[in-house]
Design a protein around this motif. Structure first.
Motif, mmCIF file in Angstrom:
data_model
loop_
_atom_site.group_PDB
_atom_site.id
_atom_site.type_symbol
_atom_site.label_atom_id
_atom_site.label_comp_id
_atom_site.label_asym_id
_atom_site.label_seq_id
_atom_site.Cartn_x
_atom_site.Cartn_y
_atom_site.Cartn_z
ATOM 1 N N LEU A 1 0.825 -1.213 0.000
ATOM 2 C CA LEU A 1 0.000 0.000 0.000
ATOM 3 C C LEU A 1 0.859 1.262 0.000
ATOM 4 C CD1 LEU A 1 -2.664 -1.264 2.552
ATOM 5 C CD2 LEU A 1 -3.100 -0.703 0.151
ATOM 6 N N ALA A 2 1.944 1.253 0.761
ATOM 7 C CA ALA A 2 2.834 2.421 0.787
ATOM 8 C C ALA A 2 3.506 2.618 -0.566
ATOM 9 C CB ALA A 2 3.888 2.250 1.884
ATOM 10 N N ASP A 3 3.812 1.517 -1.247
ATOM 11 C CA ASP A 3 4.395 1.623 -2.589
ATOM 12 C C ASP A 3 3.439 2.312 -3.557
ATOM 13 O OD1 ASP A 3 6.741 0.428 -1.848
ATOM 14 O OD2 ASP A 3 6.293 -1.538 -2.723
ATOM 15 N N ILE B 1 9.354 -0.428 13.952
ATOM 16 C CA ILE B 1 8.793 -0.032 12.660
ATOM 17 C C ILE B 1 8.966 1.465 12.434
ATOM 18 C CG2 ILE B 1 6.639 0.194 11.349
ATOM 19 C CD1 ILE B 1 5.713 -2.424 12.664
ATOM 20 N N ASN B 2 8.682 2.264 13.460
ATOM 21 C CA ASN B 2 8.748 3.717 13.318
ATOM 22 C C ASN B 2 10.182 4.243 13.214
ATOM 23 O OD1 ASN B 2 5.950 4.198 13.334
ATOM 24 N ND2 ASN B 2 5.882 4.209 15.572
ATOM 25 N N LYS C 1 12.970 -4.024 4.187
ATOM 26 C CA LYS C 1 13.108 -2.632 4.606
ATOM 27 C C LYS C 1 11.782 -1.935 4.345
ATOM 28 C CE LYS C 1 15.644 0.856 6.103
ATOM 29 N NZ LYS C 1 16.245 0.871 7.443
ATOM 30 N N LEU C 2 11.164 -1.365 5.377
ATOM 31 C CA LEU C 2 9.847 -0.752 5.243
ATOM 32 C C LEU C 2 9.971 0.685 4.744
ATOM 33 C CD1 LEU C 2 9.343 -3.210 7.138
ATOM 34 C CD2 LEU C 2 7.647 -1.805 8.330
ATOM 35 N N PRO C 3 9.042 1.121 3.885
ATOM 36 C CA PRO C 3 9.021 2.531 3.487
ATOM 37 C C PRO C 3 8.896 3.432 4.717
ATOM 38 C CG PRO C 3 7.569 1.240 2.091
ATOM 39 C CD PRO C 3 7.994 0.337 3.205
ATOM 40 N N VAL D 1 6.357 -11.185 -0.795
ATOM 41 C CA VAL D 1 5.664 -9.922 -1.084
ATOM 42 C C VAL D 1 6.482 -8.738 -0.563
ATOM 43 C CG1 VAL D 1 3.617 -8.538 -0.582
ATOM 44 C CG2 VAL D 1 3.373 -10.962 -1.150
ATOM 45 N N SER D 2 7.046 -8.886 0.636
ATOM 46 C CA SER D 2 7.809 -7.780 1.238
ATOM 47 C C SER D 2 9.069 -7.463 0.451
ATOM 48 C CB SER D 2 8.166 -8.114 2.687
ATOM 49 O OG SER D 2 9.103 -9.183 2.749
#
Length: 349
Positions: free
Chosen positions: A20-22, A40-41, A54-56, A144-145
């Motif tokens: 979703l962020a992508d 996460i933050n 690596k999370l957006p 997926v990640s």
């Protein structure tokens, strides 16, 4: 750009948040662990569940449901089936206007035998939900990640809502189809976990590809029988949320249901296996629910019933296999007829 609340900070919730962020949506994740939320933050990672991802930096997380829901137009539920009755009332208490509910969990509730969309409809008043959509298909969170090619299905009784969710999630790596057969998509996604446990179990027993192929094929027949009894379109089970999800869950070490079955096949008790896993194995509760439902509807599900006896009555896996192989002779396709016009009806016996 949409504002989306992802309820659940496990591997699948985090992976969907990345998708979703992508797509440039504003994404907030809700979780229970303060340590995980801070990770996460601050570090933009979820080391316990997705150590390689690596999370957006645009993804925000919180232990406050109120914060995560604030101004969100869509709620994505990615929590175990057993947590739905606990979490949905908390969500309802913080809602003042209708929102679209999307669930990406896979299970059936023991006792009530309700699908997750039906649980949502019971717990969230109609004036607070603009629709319910299920997102399901062959989709390991780990892949997926990492933005590896994945295809899934969005399903709803309102096809326009399914198309809306298709647009929300569709990326060059994450392809989304639509399907109006909500029952079939949910049943396929839930019951494949049962067959995946059995697949892992046969591996633990030392059996080879023949046994796995037999389980997957006859397991799909069981899924189809129960699904059709509930009103599903049988063609759905040949699609992503049926055959597709069955293949990926029965053949990959990423599958926690497969890993659970493998441990049991090697001689581990169910309790010890759960302690070792440290995560929810959705197929265990689904096995209980499907066993109960099949009995109630008089649907023959020998693989499911065999696993039920292993998981809940301590039957030795080898004994369950022997019983399955020793059942009375049967026609392969006679219980999958679709009606008078079905070409299967004209096969020679």
């Amino acid at each position: 750009m949409s504002k989306i609340a992802v309820i659940g900070s496990g591997s699948w919730g985090t992976a969907l948040a990345i998708v979703l962020a992508d797509n440039d949506h504003q994404v907030r994740i809700w979780g229970r662990s303060e340590e995980q939320i801070n990770e996460i933050n601050d570090l933009h990672q979820n080391q316990r569940y997705l150590p390689d991802a690596k999370l957006p930096e645009t993804i925000k997380a919180s232990t406050s449901i109120n914060y995560v829901l604030e101004d969100a137009d869509t709620i994505v539920l990615v929590i175990p089936t057993k947590a739905m009755r606990e979490v949905l009332p908390q969500i309802k208490n913080h809602m003042t206007e209708e929102k679209l509910f999307v669930h990406a969990s896979k299970g059936i509730e023991p006792g009530t035998h309700l699908r997750i969309s039906e649980i949502i409809e019971e717990e969230i008043p109609s004036q607070l939900r603009s629709g319910v959509v299920v997102l399901s298909g062959p989709s390991h969170a780990e892949e997926v990640s990492l933005r590896q090619p994945t295809t899934v299905t969005a399903s709803s009784v309102n096809i326009d809502k399914a198309k809306y969710v298709q647009d929300l999630f569709m990326t060059q790596h994450f392809r989304v189809y639509t399907n109006p057969d909500l029952i079939g998509v949910e049943i396929g996604g839930a019951l494949k976990n049962i067959i995946a446990i059995c697949s892992g179990l046969t591996n633990g027993l030392g059996y080879g590809d023949n046994a796995k192929a037999a389980l997957m094929t006859r397991g799909l027949a069981e899924i189809g029988r129960l699904g059709m009894k509930l009103g599903a379109n049988p063609i759905t089970f040949a699609g992503l949320s049926g055959l597709g999800d069955l293949i990926v869950t029965c053949t990959s070490v990423h599958s926690r249901n497969w890993r659970a079955g493998n441990m049991i096949g090697q001689g581990m008790t169910v309790d010890n296996m759960l302690d070792e896993m440290g995560m929810v194995v959705e197929g265990i509760r689904t096995t209980k629910a499907a066993h109960e439902l099949a009995k109630k509807l008089e649907v023959e599900m020998p693989i499911t019933n065999g696993l039920y006896n292993v998981l809940f009555h301590g039957k030795a896996p080898q004994e369950a296999v022997t019983e399955l192989m020793g059942r009375v002779k049967k026609h392969e396709v006679e219980d999958l007829k679709l009606g008078d016009s079905d070409p299967l009806n004209h096969l020679e016996p």
